[in-house]
Scaffold this motif. Structure first.
Motif, PDB file in Angstrom:
ATOM      1  N   GLY A   3       0.811  -1.260  -0.165  1.00  0.00           N
ATOM      2  CA  GLY A   3       0.003   0.123   0.106  1.00  0.00           C
ATOM      3  C   GLY A   3       0.964   1.244  -0.062  1.00  0.00           C
ATOM      4  N   ALA A   4       1.993   1.302   0.775  1.00  0.00           N
ATOM      5  CA  ALA A   4       2.835   2.262   0.775  1.00  0.00           C
ATOM      6  C   ALA A   4       3.570   2.709  -0.349  1.00  0.00           C
ATOM      7  N   ILE A   5       4.091   1.494  -1.108  1.00  0.00           N
ATOM      8  CA  ILE A   5       4.463   1.623  -2.282  1.00  0.00           C
ATOM      9  C   ILE A   5       3.627   2.241  -3.339  1.00  0.00           C
ATOM     10  N   LEU A   6       2.447   1.910  -3.625  1.00  0.00           N
ATOM     11  CA  LEU A   6       1.603   2.187  -4.417  1.00  0.00           C
ATOM     12  C   LEU A   6       1.226   3.616  -3.988  1.00  0.00           C
ATOM     13  N   PHE A   7       0.919   3.979  -2.577  1.00  0.00           N
ATOM     14  CA  PHE A   7       0.792   5.403  -2.451  1.00  0.00           C
ATOM     15  C   PHE A   7       1.976   6.455  -2.983  1.00  0.00           C
ATOM     16  N   GLN A  14       0.598  11.453  -9.902  1.00  0.00           N
ATOM     17  CA  GLN A  14      -0.545  12.130 -10.032  1.00  0.00           C
ATOM     18  C   GLN A  14      -0.190  13.439 -10.547  1.00  0.00           C
ATOM     19  N   ASN A  15       1.098  13.726 -10.615  1.00  0.00           N
ATOM     20  CA  ASN A  15       1.810  14.749 -11.106  1.00  0.00           C
ATOM     21  C   ASN A  15       1.467  14.902 -12.771  1.00  0.00           C
ATOM     22  N   LYS A  16       0.651  16.106 -13.126  1.00  0.00           N
ATOM     23  CA  LYS A  16      -0.076  16.130 -14.411  1.00  0.00           C
ATOM     24  C   LYS A  16       1.247  16.733 -15.386  1.00  0.00           C
ATOM     25  N   PHE A  17       2.240  17.220 -14.649  1.00  0.00           N
ATOM     26  CA  PHE A  17       3.166  17.722 -15.350  1.00  0.00           C
ATOM     27  C   PHE A  17       4.102  16.551 -16.254  1.00  0.00           C
ATOM     28  N   ILE A  18       4.131  15.685 -15.272  1.00  0.00           N
ATOM     29  CA  ILE A  18       4.947  14.380 -15.776  1.00  0.00           C
ATOM     30  C   ILE A  18       4.226  13.853 -17.073  1.00  0.00           C
ATOM     31  N   TRP A  19       2.958  13.708 -16.905  1.00  0.00           N
ATOM     32  CA  TRP A  19       2.155  13.145 -18.019  1.00  0.00           C
ATOM     33  C   TRP A  19       2.102  13.844 -19.268  1.00  0.00           C
ATOM     34  N   LEU A  20       2.245  15.521 -19.168  1.00  0.00           N
ATOM     35  CA  LEU A  20       2.336  16.367 -20.114  1.00  0.00           C
ATOM     36  C   LEU A  20       3.477  16.077 -20.712  1.00  0.00           C
ATOM     37  N   LEU A  21       4.821  15.923 -20.054  1.00  0.00           N
ATOM     38  CA  LEU A  21       6.134  15.660 -20.425  1.00  0.00           C
ATOM     39  C   LEU A  21       6.153  14.404 -21.145  1.00  0.00           C
ATOM     40  N   ILE A  22       5.491  13.458 -20.834  1.00  0.00           N
ATOM     41  CA  ILE A  22       5.667  11.891 -21.360  1.00  0.00           C
ATOM     42  C   ILE A  22       5.036  12.315 -22.789  1.00  0.00           C
ATOM     43  N   VAL A  23       3.629  12.713 -22.655  1.00  0.00           N
ATOM     44  CA  VAL A  23       3.039  12.859 -24.056  1.00  0.00           C
ATOM     45  C   VAL A  23       3.775  13.720 -25.194  1.00  0.00           C
ATOM     46  N   SER A  24       4.527  14.954 -24.635  1.00  0.00           N
ATOM     47  CA  SER A  24       5.078  15.556 -25.392  1.00  0.00           C
ATOM     48  C   SER A  24       6.461  15.045 -26.163  1.00  0.00           C
ATOM     49  N   PHE A  25       7.012  14.348 -25.329  1.00  0.00           N
ATOM     50  CA  PHE A  25       8.231  13.661 -25.478  1.00  0.00           C
ATOM     51  C   PHE A  25       8.110  12.262 -26.476  1.00  0.00           C
ATOM     52  N   LEU A  26       6.884  11.424 -26.231  1.00  0.00           N
ATOM     53  CA  LEU A  26       6.373  10.770 -27.102  1.00  0.00           C
ATOM     54  C   LEU A  26       6.298  11.001 -28.713  1.00  0.00           C
ATOM     55  N   ILE A  27       5.588  12.500 -28.667  1.00  0.00           N
ATOM     56  CA  ILE A  27       5.445  12.884 -29.843  1.00  0.00           C
ATOM     57  C   ILE A  27       6.741  13.486 -30.773  1.00  0.00           C
ATOM     58  N   ILE A  28       7.686  13.868 -29.849  1.00  0.00           N
ATOM     59  CA  ILE A  28       8.864  14.601 -30.401  1.00  0.00           C
ATOM     60  C   ILE A  28       9.501  12.982 -30.874  1.00  0.00           C
ATOM     61  N   ILE A 190      10.096  14.153  -4.838  1.00  0.00           N
ATOM     62  CA  ILE A 190       9.204  13.306  -4.003  1.00  0.00           C
ATOM     63  C   ILE A 190       9.553  13.718  -2.640  1.00  0.00           C
ATOM     64  N   LEU A 191      10.818  13.939  -2.045  1.00  0.00           N
ATOM     65  CA  LEU A 191      10.783  14.496  -0.835  1.00  0.00           C
ATOM     66  C   LEU A 191      10.342  15.895  -0.388  1.00  0.00           C
ATOM     67  N   PHE A 192      10.460  16.631  -1.459  1.00  0.00           N
ATOM     68  CA  PHE A 192      10.307  18.032  -1.259  1.00  0.00           C
ATOM     69  C   PHE A 192       8.785  18.271  -1.168  1.00  0.00           C
ATOM     70  N   LEU A 193       7.729  17.460  -1.673  1.00  0.00           N
ATOM     71  CA  LEU A 193       6.602  17.604  -1.252  1.00  0.00           C
ATOM     72  C   LEU A 193       6.099  17.274   0.261  1.00  0.00           C
TER      73      LEU A 193
END
Lengths: 382, 673
Positions: A3-7, A14-28, A190-193
């Motif tokens: 549970g802790a790992i999944l959390f 949950q960071n939308k910025f990461i998904w935005l980066l992933i999608v943009s990078f896959l297009i590039i 991760i730690l900064f949050l």
């Protein structure tokens, strides 16, 4: 624990910025692969007819077909009595000269396949001579030459496939750079949050304390890195399959002419899995190192500064051949397996690519132990 | 604050000090620096008689010493000189002989200067070369700005200080602009520090003399087409550095305000700066207003290498100014956008999305405008080889910039209209005009090319043939591989010149081979591989060309055979309506009957034929004078003088109009007579 790992993993994803980066990078990435395809020459029309005949199992019939046609066309071209008209009957490409040129290429490829065992025998002969030379001397040299004999003996290529596109795919490494940026984006916060939300006070006073929390964070980084590598690799294969005709997945890696001296004895598909593992180790290494830096500084700006400086420093060292073992090399695994390179470890020859992969893993284990067993209070630093 | 700048000064100073000298720095000069500087002290400045004499004296001294040395060695070998005498001889001459390398360098400098005495001075160039050509992105500036500017806004968001700022009247009103101003000042200071350090290190390492000399005195600027002194270039260098710093700081600050996170800001900035390096061609990086180009300022200063021409393409002031103005506009827009986001603390909702969409649309419009602009007009002629102007009855077809322009009745019309293709292509060449169809080769940055046919009556465009360069497998994104892609690409370049067409076939001269291309199937087949020059003529199913032995050869399309039809040494041919015009290397001009093959002398001239038509022959005996001969009588009927050097002559088929391409100060002009 799960549970802790999944959390922890959820916090990264949950960071939308990461998904935005992933999608943009896959297009590039898609654009880059398309750009490579665009820059390659069109195959000559009719060439595929010859290729379809000669590809697959190497048989005497196919070899004779190539040799006879190539000899016949060579004579015609040499005499210069042939018609230069297009759309000629009895030709594959429509032109005598076109056929000559295409048959010439396949003929050379077949010749390489035919000569490959001879080429390997030469190497084995030298290794055997070396064994006689070092009979009662240098143990490392004896073991090294024994390794050559065991790994290069009995090599032959039974099937023929055009490997140009496959080589382009294997050596494509632009996406690895994108993986590094993505892992940096996921890990450095991760730690900064928790620092920002003052969660360390709670975690450190809980029964399980910081140890399990840190352990789950490390595992979540491992899963996140694996996820990244698998997504990017899968997308690479998908784009390449869409734009290129890639064949010969089950052929041995040494069937690609640039890799004829590779110590890697398995098939190309096995190599791709191996390549993915090496890249995973590389990405994981930089992920954990960035996490460790953020643990030391507990500050975003300094984490990014030191993390990027370390990465640039590693590239700089790699460019100048200043470091024998460099984790950056894991980003370009094809360079590691191209040639026979071993390192002397206590008199035993160990393949360079194993060392390059294992050493970062050892460093990762050490960092993980430091992080998990550390008694420093992050709450006070936060 | 003072500590931050001291830190910046220290870190960047170490970086600049440790970096390797530029590749173009002449190492042989550095190896013999003391002797070189000693001689250069006497030579520095404009070339004159005295300096030439001095260099000739040095050369003759060297020649003497060398011959004495050889003589002594011979005498010693045959026993005519004792060992002691020989050693003494060697010691005596060694001082002069040790300077051989330096004298070689000086004489090559002299050769370089004599090519253009007015614009090239004697100068010890290594310092300037290292300053202007130290390639690569200014990594240290990027990281210093990134790490010092990002926290300006992000720290407040991450520590929730922005809430306190927002409730104070001053914080809400002035804070944004104060921070933006502070960030820009900080970036400018860092950039200035780095520039000063670069200049100082090069000054102490090599020396930076001759600041008022023409820029062409430095050999990396040998093709620089404009008059400018080194000081002017230095100012441009500093301006580009400062603009790069401002642009980068504004991008970082606006991203900080939008994303409100350090990590996101840093990663987006790095992606924006580095990804164009991997996915765009070098020239495009400088043509678009990207921070990548400004940070890697070398392209704006020393130009972008053009593999086709083997020299650099330079950006003119107009282009630079346009780019800089666009950068300034983008900066202003980013600051305004940042202001919106600064006042808006919640999540990006529909209201904000609308603003973003409007902003992105505006940016897209600006960029689209950039892509469509005609970069070069007259000056592009610097970068085009001969054979680009063709005259078709009353039309003149020019390759101008990225387009082909037809000039008809004082009207100009662009033939190639697709704006998206224009961005990628590197060069356009008019290969030939057959009937009313122009054949044009469009060369791309990748080395690929395609041949287009354009109907000059209705401007209908068709792709007749496409060629793609085979790149080697493996791409060096991390710079780890050892392959050198650029040199491979250079080897793979094909040089396309003349082009003729029949109803279904295209005949193209690629390098030294003539190819037949089937227009329908696009297949190409070599038909002759011994073509010496691009002077090729087509008449009634026969292609006439000069072969490698300088003889006249003819390829007959129907029989597909090549044969030598004239064994004389030939320098020029031109297919007239009833006979073939031939100029031999002896300059005599003959006409050859197509059917009988008999030749008859027209006239003998002193210069080379520049062009011909059914009525006239155009010859140049001096670079600035064009003689016109009547083809029937062989008499001189006209002489055209220009104040510029003539490099190409074209005429309509009846000779009614003559178009002359002239060159002066590396600029090309098209004159009509």
């Amino acid at each position: 624990m799960i549970g802790a790992i999944l959390f922890e993993l959820k916090k990264i994803l949950q960071n939308k910025f990461i998904w935005l980066l992933i999608v943009s990078f896959l297009i590039i990435d898609l654009y880059k692969i398309y750009d490579i395809k665009k820059s390659l020459d069109y195959p000559i029309v009719g060439s595929e007819k010859i290729y379809n005949i000669v590809k697959g199992n190497v048989t005497n019939d196919k070899a004779e077909f190539l040799i006879n046609n190539y000899d016949r066309l060579s004579r015609i071209v040499e005499e210069d009595t042939y018609s230069k008209e297009g759309n000629q009957e009895g030709t594959y490409t429509g032109y005598i000269y076109g056929d000559y040129s295409e048959f010439g290429e396949y003929y050379e490829d077949y010749k390489k396949i035919y000569n490959y065992p001879k080429e390997m025998n030469k190497i084995l002969q030298v290794a055997q001579d070396n064994l006689d030379l070092y009979k009662s001397g240098d143990e490392f040299e004896i073991r090294k030459n024994q390794k050559i004999i065991s790994d290069y003996a009995g090599r032959k290529i039974d099937k023929y496939y055009s490997t140009d596109n496959m080589q382009t795919y294997l050596e494509y490494d632009f996406s690895t750079l994108l993986m590094y940026i993505l892992v940096l984006a996921g890990v450095s916060e991760i730690l900064f949050l928790e620092k920002k939300n003052k969660m360390f006070f709670l975690i450190e006073t809980s029964a399980k304390g910081m140890k399990k929390n840190m352990f789950s964070k490390l595992l979540s980084i491992g899963i996140y890195s694996l996820m990244l590598v698998l997504i990017v690799k899968a997308v690479d294969i998908l784009w390449f399959a869409a734009f290129f005709d890639i064949e010969g997945w089950t052929q041995p890696l040494y069937s690609i002419s640039d890799y004829m001296y590779t110590p890697f004895n398995n098939s190309i598909i096995t190599y791709i899995i191996f390549d993915t593992v090496l890249k995973y180790v590389g990405v994981l290494f930089w992920g954990i190192v960035t996490f460790f830096i953020s643990y030391i500084f507990m500050d975003n700006v300094r984490t990014m500064a030191v993390g990027m400086a370390a990465f640039c420093g590693a590239i700089f060292l790699c460019l100048n051949d200043k470091a024998i073992i460099n984790p950056i090399a894991l980003f370009v695994p094809t360079e590691l397996v191209k040639n026979f390179e071993v390192i002397n470890i206590l008199g035993f020859p160990i393949y360079y690519y194993y060392i390059v992969a294992i050493l970062p893993l050892i460093i990762l284990v050490v960092i993980s132990i430091i992080l998990v067993t550390s008694r420093k209070s992050l709450a006070c630093r936060g | 604050m003072i500590y931050i700048f001291a830190f910046v000064f220290l870190i960047s100073g170490i970086y600049v000090f440790l970096r390797q000298p530029a590749r173009s720095v002449d190492r042989s000069i550095e190896d013999n620096k003391a002797s070189y500087i000693k001689i250069m002290d006497k030579l520095e400045g404009k070339n004159n008689e005295e300096k030439s004499k001095y260099i000739n004296l040095l050369k003759s001294k060297m020649d003497n010493a060398e011959s004495k040395m050889l003589k002594a060695a011979d005498e010693y070998e045959v026993g005519a000189m004792s060992q002691t005498d020989y050693v003494n001889h060697v010691i005596e001459l060694s001082d002069t002989l040790n300077k051989k390398k330096v004298i070689d360098i000086i004489s090559s400098n002299q050769e370089y200067i004599l090519q253009d005495k007015s614009q090239r001075y004697y100068l010890y160039q290594n310092g300037w070369i290292d300053l202007f050509q130290n390639s690569g992105i200014d990594i240290i500036l990027l990281f210093l700005i990134l790490l010092s500017i990002t926290p300006i806004f992000c720290k407040e968001y991450e520590t929730d200080m922005y809430v306190i700022n927002r409730i104070s009247s001053g914080g809400n009103r002035y804070m944004y602009r104060t921070k933006i101003f502070a960030g820009i000042v900080m970036a400018i200071t860092m950039s200035a520090i780095l520039c000063v350090e670069n200049i100082l290190i090069d000054y102490f390492r090599f020396g930076l003399k001759g600041i008022t000399y023409p820029i062409q005195s430095i050999h990396i600027f040998s093709n620089y087409p404009w008059r400018m002194n080194i000081l002017g270039m230095l100012i441009l260098y500093i301006l580009v550095s400062i603009l790069a710093a401002i642009y980068l700081s504004v991008i970082i600050m606006s991203l900080s305000v939008i994303t409100k996170k350090v990590v996101n800001t840093i990663l987006i900035t790095i992606s924006v700066v580095f990804i164009p390096l991997f996915i765009m061609k070098e020239k495009v990086i400088y043509q678009l207003p990207l921070p990548t180009g400004l940070l890697n300022k070398q392209g704006y200063i020393t130009g972008v290498y053009n593999t086709n021409l083997g020299k650099n393409d330079f950006f003119d002031i107009k282009e630079l100014m346009t780019n800089f103005i666009i950068v300034t506009i983008i900066c202003s827009m980013l600051i305004i956008l940042g202001r919106f986001f600064y006042n808006y603390s919640g999540k990006v909702k529909l209201f904000m999305m609308q603003k973003i969409v409007v902003f992105l649309l505006t940016i897209t419009l600006i960029f689209t405008g950039c892509g469509k602009k005609e970069n070069r007009t007259e000056d592009i002629f610097n970068n085009i080889g001969w054979g680009n102007v063709f005259v078709y009855e009353k039309d003149v077809i020019d390759a101008i910039g990225d387009n082909i322009v037809v000039k008809r009745d004082k009207e100009e019309k662009n033939l190639i209209r697709n704006p998206f293709l224009l961005k990628e292509q590197k060069n356009m060449i008019v290969n030939g005009v057959c009937g009313n169809v122009a054949y044009i080769t469009r060369i791309y940055e990748t080395g690929d090319y395609d041949i287009l046919s354009i109907d000059l009556d209705n401007y209908e465009e068709k792709t007749v043939y496409e060629h793609h360069v085979n790149l080697p497998n493996g791409y060096n994104y991390l710079g780890i591989r050892k392959e050198e892609l650029s040199s491979y690409e250079i080897q793979k370049q094909e040089n396309i010149s003349a082009c003729f067409a029949t109803a279904d076939k295209l005949y193209v001269l690629i390098d030294e081979s003539m190819y037949e291309i089937d227009i329908e199937t696009k297949k190409r087949c070599p038909i002759a591989d011994d073509v010496d020059s691009n002077i090729v003529s087509y008449k009634d199913g026969k292609i006439y060309y000069i072969n490698k032995g300088y003889n006249l050869a003819c390829y007959t399309i129907n029989t597909r055979k090549s044969e030598v039809i004239d064994n004389g040494l030939i320098s020029y041919i031109y297919a007239l309506s009833d006979s073939l015009l031939i100029q031999y290397t002896s300059k005599d001009i003959y006409s050859m009957n197509y059917e009988t093959g008999k030749t008859s002398k027209i006239c003998d001239v002193t210069g080379d034929i520049m062009n011909a038509n059914n009525n006239y022959i155009y010859c140049c005996d001096t670079p600035q004078k064009l003689n016109v001969f009547d083809i029937k009588s062989g008499k001189l009927v006209n002489a055209i003088k220009t104040d510029k050097d003539i490099c190409e002559v074209k005429s309509t088929s009846d000779g009614g109009s003559i178009y002359i391409v002239t060159v002066k100060d590396n600029k090309f002009f098209l004159e009509k007579h």
